[in-house]
Structures are given as structure tokens and as C-alpha cells.
Write a protein that holds these residues in place. Structure first.
Motif, short mmCIF file in Angstrom:
data_model
loop_
_atom_site.label_atom_id
_atom_site.label_comp_id
_atom_site.label_asym_id
_atom_site.label_seq_id
_atom_site.Cartn_x
_atom_site.Cartn_y
_atom_site.Cartn_z
N TYR A 63 0.87 -1.19 0.00
CA TYR A 63 0.00 0.00 0.00
C TYR A 63 0.90 1.23 0.00
CZ TYR A 63 -4.22 -2.74 0.67
OH TYR A 63 -5.26 -3.62 0.49
N GLN A 64 1.44 1.54 -1.17
CA GLN A 64 2.34 2.65 -1.36
C GLN A 64 2.15 3.19 -2.77
OE1 GLN A 64 6.28 1.00 -1.02
NE2 GLN A 64 6.00 -0.41 -2.72
N LYS A 65 2.87 4.25 -3.13
CA LYS A 65 2.74 4.83 -4.47
C LYS A 65 2.98 3.76 -5.54
CE LYS A 65 1.99 9.18 -3.39
NZ LYS A 65 0.71 9.85 -3.75
N GLY A 66 2.02 3.65 -6.45
CA GLY A 66 2.12 2.64 -7.50
C GLY A 66 1.64 1.27 -7.09
N GLY A 67 1.26 1.11 -5.83
CA GLY A 67 0.84 -0.19 -5.32
C GLY A 67 -0.66 -0.32 -5.20
N TYR A 68 -1.10 -1.07 -4.16
CA TYR A 68 -2.52 -1.33 -3.96
C TYR A 68 -3.28 -0.04 -3.64
CZ TYR A 68 -1.29 -6.30 -3.24
OH TYR A 68 -0.83 -7.58 -3.38
N ASP A 79 0.83 1.11 -10.64
CA ASP A 79 1.87 1.05 -11.67
C ASP A 79 1.35 0.50 -13.00
OD1 ASP A 79 3.82 2.13 -10.07
OD2 ASP A 79 4.68 0.19 -9.47
N LEU A 80 0.33 -0.33 -12.96
CA LEU A 80 -0.16 -0.96 -14.19
C LEU A 80 -0.86 0.03 -15.11
CD1 LEU A 80 -1.41 -4.47 -13.02
CD2 LEU A 80 0.74 -3.84 -14.11
N THR A 81 -1.42 1.07 -14.56
CA THR A 81 -2.05 2.09 -15.41
C THR A 81 -1.01 2.75 -16.30
OG1 THR A 81 -3.74 2.51 -13.74
CG2 THR A 81 -3.42 4.20 -15.41
N ALA A 82 0.15 3.06 -15.71
CA ALA A 82 1.23 3.67 -16.49
C ALA A 82 1.78 2.68 -17.52
CB ALA A 82 2.34 4.13 -15.55
N GLN A 83 1.91 1.42 -17.14
CA GLN A 83 2.42 0.41 -18.08
C GLN A 83 1.51 0.28 -19.29
OE1 GLN A 83 3.52 -3.38 -16.42
NE2 GLN A 83 4.38 -2.45 -14.58
N ARG A 84 0.21 0.33 -19.08
CA ARG A 84 -0.74 0.23 -20.19
C ARG A 84 -0.56 1.42 -21.13
NH1 ARG A 84 -6.55 1.46 -21.35
NH2 ARG A 84 -7.25 -0.23 -22.72
N ALA A 85 -0.36 2.59 -20.56
CA ALA A 85 -0.19 3.79 -21.38
C ALA A 85 1.08 3.73 -22.23
CB ALA A 85 -0.16 5.03 -20.49
N ASN A 86 2.06 2.96 -21.77
CA ASN A 86 3.33 2.85 -22.48
C ASN A 86 3.39 1.66 -23.44
OD1 ASN A 86 4.43 5.13 -21.22
ND2 ASN A 86 5.09 3.94 -19.44
N GLY A 87 2.25 1.02 -23.69
CA GLY A 87 2.19 -0.03 -24.70
C GLY A 87 2.60 -1.40 -24.22
N GLY A 88 2.69 -1.60 -22.90
CA GLY A 88 3.05 -2.92 -22.38
C GLY A 88 1.83 -3.69 -21.94
N TRP A 89 1.74 -3.94 -20.65
CA TRP A 89 0.64 -4.70 -20.09
C TRP A 89 -0.70 -4.07 -20.45
CZ3 TRP A 89 -3.10 -2.65 -17.16
CH2 TRP A 89 -4.00 -3.52 -16.55
N ASP A 90 -1.70 -4.90 -20.75
CA ASP A 90 -3.02 -4.35 -21.11
C ASP A 90 -4.11 -5.39 -20.83
OD1 ASP A 90 -5.05 -2.79 -22.00
OD2 ASP A 90 -4.54 -2.93 -24.12
N ASN A 149 -2.41 6.27 -3.78
CA ASN A 149 -1.28 5.59 -4.39
C ASN A 149 -1.28 5.69 -5.92
OD1 ASN A 149 -0.38 4.80 -1.84
ND2 ASN A 149 -1.69 2.98 -1.87
N GLY A 150 -2.14 6.55 -6.45
CA GLY A 150 -2.17 6.76 -7.88
C GLY A 150 -3.51 6.45 -8.51
N ASP A 151 -3.55 6.39 -9.82
CA ASP A 151 -4.74 5.98 -10.56
C ASP A 151 -4.77 4.46 -10.64
OD1 ASP A 151 -5.31 8.63 -10.92
OD2 ASP A 151 -4.59 8.70 -12.98
N HIS A 152 -5.97 3.88 -10.52
CA HIS A 152 -6.11 2.43 -10.51
C HIS A 152 -7.24 2.01 -11.45
CE1 HIS A 152 -3.65 2.11 -6.79
NE2 HIS A 152 -4.19 3.30 -6.55
N ILE A 153 -6.91 1.17 -12.41
CA ILE A 153 -7.94 0.58 -13.26
C ILE A 153 -8.74 -0.41 -12.44
CG2 ILE A 153 -8.36 -0.89 -15.27
CD1 ILE A 153 -5.86 0.34 -16.54
N CYS A 154 -10.06 -0.32 -12.52
CA CYS A 154 -10.95 -1.24 -11.82
C CYS A 154 -11.74 -2.04 -12.85
CB CYS A 154 -11.93 -0.47 -10.91
SG CYS A 154 -11.13 0.49 -9.61
N LEU A 155 -11.69 -3.33 -12.73
CA LEU A 155 -12.38 -4.22 -13.65
C LEU A 155 -13.55 -4.87 -12.94
CD1 LEU A 155 -9.17 -6.02 -14.99
CD2 LEU A 155 -10.31 -4.03 -16.00
N ILE A 156 -14.75 -4.73 -13.50
CA ILE A 156 -15.93 -5.39 -12.95
C ILE A 156 -16.16 -6.67 -13.76
CG2 ILE A 156 -18.38 -5.19 -12.43
CD1 ILE A 156 -16.62 -3.32 -10.80
#
Length: 398
Positions: A44-49, A96-107, A141-148
Motif C-alpha cells: 500500500y504505497q505509491k504505485g501499489g494497492y 503502476d499498471l495504469t502507467a504500463q498500459r499507457a506505455n504499450g506494455g501490459w493491457d 497511491n495513484g490511478d487504478h484501473i478497476c475491472l468489474i
């Protein structure tokens, strides 16, 4: 003296005997695993949960009921849709995964959106855990994508680890057919490689267990009429963007991935073949850490030695494409370390299960084209669905 690997260590792992779970009236008590373990609080830190609490409402719609689980990249919560009053699972990804998606990696979101819309008429569509909604929330801890996601009951690993030994073949055939149907949809319609097929990523449709519930009684007849779905696309790669260099759980890793050769949808087939063997025999097919302290081999050297001892030599055409081939093989395609250490056939391993000679042969004939070292000769999901071993399984798609 012949040295064998983990598949012959059933006596020290799980009892290798067919369980008493074969009649419609048979009941299996599933014990929920790891329910008392909390996610790592330091995450539970920046880029985390993202901190989530019961009673909170997300996206002006989803009320949090309780936590369902967690992984290294997300926490998962049971939520109620206040508009429809229906239940769903909310997967809240680390920042951290939101930034990775924006950079063309994880999606993961992109993969799920593809799976949701590509071909709803496919049988395999109904064997994929589908995305219902998505949004982004902001937190400390940042922006977080939420999937329902559609709610699911429990996993195939929950079944497997509650059995005294191997999985009954009729149930294993049903699970295999449903997962292969999902893979045919992923591979052929959507151009997606799952890359992480494990028992806890194969779920059963139904209402999630209640909070605090640690035991579930399930009738065998109910299992044999259940819909099994492939879930968790957090490690999925699009064929058009295979960004991951190393994929798959270690013991289930395909030969081409181990040596750094190009991989595609066939990697999923090897992965699933190893898993089906494990369920059929009650023990893993390969163990990269076998005799690690005494062999002097690294886990990768051990794994390659086991694969070759069981399935034969790597073709030169495959070795030539591997970026790590020269770390493990000489110029003639012979292992630098661990050659001839393990020698056994798939038939010999399967014969140690408590199946009839005919059942053993049929299972071997099904697994062999999945566990072919050369990915160009390994069968596709579509081909395997036509295999006689699955001919007695009803598709049972909704």
C-alpha cells in the motif's frame, strides 16, 4: 541406476489413488485456501494497492461487500451493483499498471475488451470469465484501473486440493474441454495468448462463497454439470504485441519459452498439457527444483533435462531460434549439463496411476500432441477439441 523426477514422488506429495468421488451422490468438501492470509501491507504505497473498504461505493454504482482475494498486482472484492442489485467481482489493479498500459506494455483491460466483443457466438466465449464494466479510480497511491467481472464460485485448484489423490477422469475431461474451448476462442478469434494457465485461474460459474466460509460441500453430480471458465488475463499477451520475454509458471513453462525462442498460442497448449497431467496423476509432471542441492544443476538445466528425458531431443530448427540456447546446449544440440540424467516415457508415468490399460493409453494419446517439444507440430486447441478422448463430454455452454 535409473533416476526419475517429481512425477514418481507421489508417495511424498499426494496419495496417488483415485478418490471415492464417482457417483452422483458423492460429496466433496472443499476447504478454502489462504483465506486468513492478507495481502502484503507494504504494497500500500505509491504505485501499489489502492485501499478499499466494505461499504464504499465505486463509480457511483458498485458497493463493496467484502474481499474475495488478492494477487501481486491487484485486490479483488465482491461488490453489489446498486442499479441491478446483482453481484460482481471488482478487481482493483495496482497503480503502476495504469502507467504500463499507457506505455504499450501490459493491457489486461484491452484483452478483456477484446474477449467481450470479438465473437459472442463462439462456444468458447461462454468459457471465459467476462468483463462487465471498467473505470479508473483515483487514490493516495495513484490511478487504478478497476475491472468489474462476472462473479465466480471457486477454482479447479480448490477441487483438486480437496481430493485425496488424482481427479476422476470424467471430471477432468469436462474441465479440459471447457478450457480448450476457451483457448480456441482466445487463440483463433481474439489473437490472445493467456500465458498463465493454472488451476486457480480456472473457475466455476456461480455465486461466490460467503465471507468467512471455509468449507463448501459440493456434489459430484453438480461438478459434472458446472460451467468451467478461464479467468485472470493479467499476464495475457496479444499476438500482435507479445511484450513479455518470460511467461508461464516455472514448472509449466514451454520448451520454446525456456530457451528464449519465439512463442505463440502453442505455449498455452504445453502449459495446459502439464496441468492436465498433474490433475490426472495427483503430482506435477516436471519439477525444476528436483534434487537441486545434490545435482549441481540450476532449475532451468534440470527442467530441460527432464523435458528431454521424457519427450526426446529439441529439434535443431527450434534451438537455432533460441536467444538462450547456447547457455544450455552445445553446437550439436546436446545439453551442456544434465544430459541423460532423466529417462522415462509418458506411458510409463501414466501407467503408475490407477487407471486401466485402455484409459492409460487414451490419456497418453491425448497428452502426447500437447506435450510435443516442437511448437510447430504441437496441436492447436481446435484440433484437440476433436480428439476422441473428449468425445463423451457435453459442451454445456449456456
Amino acid at each position: 541406476m535409473l533416476k526419475l523426477f517429481s512425477s514418481l514422488r507421489a508417495a511424498t506429495t499426494r496419495k496417488s489413488a483415485l478418490p471415492q468421488l464417482s457417483s452422483p451422490a458423492s460429496t466433496l468438501v472443499l476447504t478454502a485456501r489462504l483465506k486468513d492470509q492478507a495481502e502484503p501491507q507494504q504494497r500500500y504505497q505509491k504505485g501499489g494497492y489502492h485501499p478499499v473498504h466494505p461499504g464504499e461505493i465505486y463509480n457511483d454504482r458498485y458497493r463493496v461487500i467484502h474481499k474475495l482475494g488478492w494477487g501481486i498486482s491487484s485486490t479483488i472484492w465482491l461488490v453489489q451493483d446498486t442499479r441491478s442489485q446483482s453481484m460482481a467481482a471488482m478487481k482493483v489493479l495496482i497503480g503502476d499498471l495504469t502507467a504500463q498500459r499507457a506505455n504499450g506494455g501490459w493491457d489486461e483491460l484491452g484483452a478483456l475488451q477484446n474477449l467481450k466483443t470479438k465473437n459472442t457466438n463462439s462456444i468458447g466465449y461462454h468459457h471465459v470469465c467476462q468483463l462487465l464494466d471498467s473505470f479508473t479510480c483515483k487514490g493516495p497511491n495513484g490511478d487504478h484501473i478497476c475491472l468489474i467481472l462476472e462473479p465466480m464460485k471457486f477454482s479447479v485448484f480448490d477441487i483438486y486440493f480437496s481430493l485425496p489423490g488424482a481427479m476422476p477422469l470424467p471430471l477432468l475431461k469436462r474441465i479440459s474441454k471447457h478450457v480448450l474451448s476457451a483457448l480456441q476462442y482466445l487463440h483463433d478469434d481474439c489473437g490472445i495468448v493467456h500465458t498463465d494457465i493454472r488451476g486457480d485461474n480456472i473457475l466455476i460459474s456461480g455465486d461466490p462463497v460467503e465471507e468467512g466460509q471455509v468449507e463448501i460441500k459440493v456434489k459430484y453430480d453438480d461438478l459434472m454439470s458446472s460451467i468451467f471458465k478461464l479467468s485472470d488475463f493479467g499476464a495475457a499477451n496479444m499476438m500482435a504485441n507479445r511484450f513479455a520475454r518470460m511467461i508461464q509458471p516455472g514448472a509449466l513453462r514451454s520448451p520454446e519459452v525456456i530457451i528464449g525462442a519465439p512463442w505463440d498460442t502453442k505455449a498455452d497448449i504445453w502449459n495446459l498439457g502439464c496441468l492436465i497431467y498433474e490433475f490426472a496423476r495427483g503430482t506435477k509432471l516436471f519439477d525444476p527444483h528436483w534434487e537441486r542441492e545434490t545435482s549441481g544443476l540450476s532449475p532451468t538445466q534440470t527442467h530441460l533435462s527432464q523435458i528431454i528425458g521424457l519427450r526426446g531431443d529439441f529439434p535443431s530448427s527450434l534451438l537455432k531460434t533460441g536467444s538462450r540456447t547456447n547457455l544450455y546446449f552445445d553446437d550439436q544440440g546436446v545439453l551442456l549439463q544434465g544430459g541423460n540424467r532423466y529417462q522415462i516415457t509418458l506411458h510409463d508415468l501414466l501407467s503408475r496411476g490407477e487407471y486401466s490399460a485402455e484409459e492409460t493409453l487414451q490419456l497418453e494419446e491425448f497428452l502426447s500432441p500437447m506435450l510435443t517439444i516442437d511448437p510447430t507440430k504441437r496441436w492447436t486447441a481446435a484440433q484437440l477439441l476433436e480428439h476422441p478422448w473428449l468425445s463423451t463430454v457435453d459442451q454445456s455452454a449456456p
